[in-house]
Scaffold this active site. Structure first.
Site, PDB file in Angstrom:
ATOM      1  N   GLU A 190      -7.903   2.671  21.171  1.00  0.00           N
ATOM      2  CA  GLU A 190      -8.294   3.112  22.507  1.00  0.00           C
ATOM      3  C   GLU A 190      -9.659   2.565  22.907  1.00  0.00           C
ATOM      4  OE1 GLU A 190      -7.801   7.408  22.695  1.00  0.00           O
ATOM      5  OE2 GLU A 190      -6.544   7.285  20.893  1.00  0.00           O
ATOM      6  N   HIS A 214      -5.878   4.832  26.545  1.00  0.00           N
ATOM      7  CA  HIS A 214      -5.293   5.352  25.292  1.00  0.00           C
ATOM      8  C   HIS A 214      -4.075   4.502  24.903  1.00  0.00           C
ATOM      9  CE1 HIS A 214      -3.622   8.220  22.472  1.00  0.00           C
ATOM     10  NE2 HIS A 214      -4.517   9.147  22.762  1.00  0.00           N
TER      11      HIS A 214
END
Length: 302
Positions: free
Chosen positions: A272, A172
């Site tokens: 991400e 992330h």
């Protein structure tokens, strides 16, 4: 921490309530919390942090750090929005979003340094504490490779159970932006994405990605990408992935987020590297899968 016994460029320190590996190599610097195996700073010598870290980030036990590269594993996002094979392994109530890896303690499993680069590995062996929400058995290892020109992460899952294992996951990555409205992502042109802000409807990306407020999309591909954030140009490449998540909270959600200043949405974005939505991965007993990303930077011509 015997792996650090002869380390020249790394030491274990404390930041708030968390144990942190501080890497001070002549060619680069990095900071990595053992909780969550959470990298929140990487900067080649003479450069600024390549990653965005919230000025309100808190270093507390059981709390994910806002910024850097949280590891979402062994499921990504809202548990209820995961594919059936992933949901079938979840149990109990109040299942946390993005899995448990980002707030779990990881252990240092390997360390190697040279005059040019440094590699370290951390492992997570899910404990009895995770059985409350997860019925599977697996081992995760994250390997970080730091050099003056690139940052590489490799997240490997090994199914240690006797049956099939289904996971979603993401690296992330938070990136800084000098102005979100001038920030673009190239490489996703023509790719179908799920717009989670509009009933998860499929859309087609027309031209580069621009930001005009809250953005939350799962792209159904993982091409090489160029991310231009005003002063910086990043290159992001993925491996073991066929999905990419692009996220910015916009002004309204920013006011509701924890550890996130109200106006911080204008100076960051997330791109991400993922196995999300239909890109979930199913592993048979003993099988492994590696999700990897490499981030590099170019300087703008003066």
């Amino acid at each position: 921490m015997n792996h650090l016994a002869n380390a020249r460029h790394a030491r274990l320190t404390r930041v708030g309530e968390l144990d942190v590996l501080e890497i001070s190599h002549p060619r680069f610097h990095a900071s990595l919390a053992l909780q969550g195996a959470h990298l929140y700073r990487f900067a080649p010598a003479g450069d600024q942090n390549w990653l965005w870290l919230s000025p309100s980030a808190r270093f507390e036990l059981g709390r994910s750090i806002r910024g850097g590269i949280p590891i979402c594993w062994p499921w990504f996002g809202d548990p209820a929005r995961n594919p059936g094979p992933v949901r079938s392994q979840l149990r109990g109530s109040d299942i946390p979003a993005h899995g448990f890896a980002r707030t779990a303690p990881w252990s240092l499993a390997g360390f190697q340094e040279t005059a040019e680069d440094l590699t370290l590995a951390l492992v997570l062996e899910p404990s009895v504490n995770h059985r409350e929400h997860w019925a599977a058995t697996a081992r995760a290892q994250i390997t970080f490779r730091f050099s003056p020109s690139a940052l590489t992460l490799e997240l490997t899952t090994e199914n240690n159970g006797s049956g099939a294992l289904a996971i979603t996951q993401a690296l992330h990555t938070y990136l800084p932006a000098s102005g979100i409205e001038q920030t673009t992502i190239s490489g996703l042109e023509g790719v179908t994405y799920l717009d989670t802000l509009d009933r998860w409807q499929p859309r087609n990306q027309d031209g580069p990605v621009w930001f005009r407020g809250e953005t939350d999309r799962i792209y159904q591909a993982a091409p090489d990408m160029t991310i231009e954030t005003g002063e910086r140009i990043y290159r992001l490449t993925a491996r073991g992935s066929a999905s990419t998540v692009v996220w910015n909270p916009g002004p309204d959600k920013a006011r509701r987020l924890s550890d996130f200043p109200d106006n911080a949405w204008t100076s960051m974005l997330c791109v991400e590297t993922a196995n999300a939505a239909d890109d979930y991965r199913e592993l048979s007993a003993g099988q492994k899968h590696t999700l990897a990303m490499t981030l590099s930077r170019e300087r703008r011509a003066s």
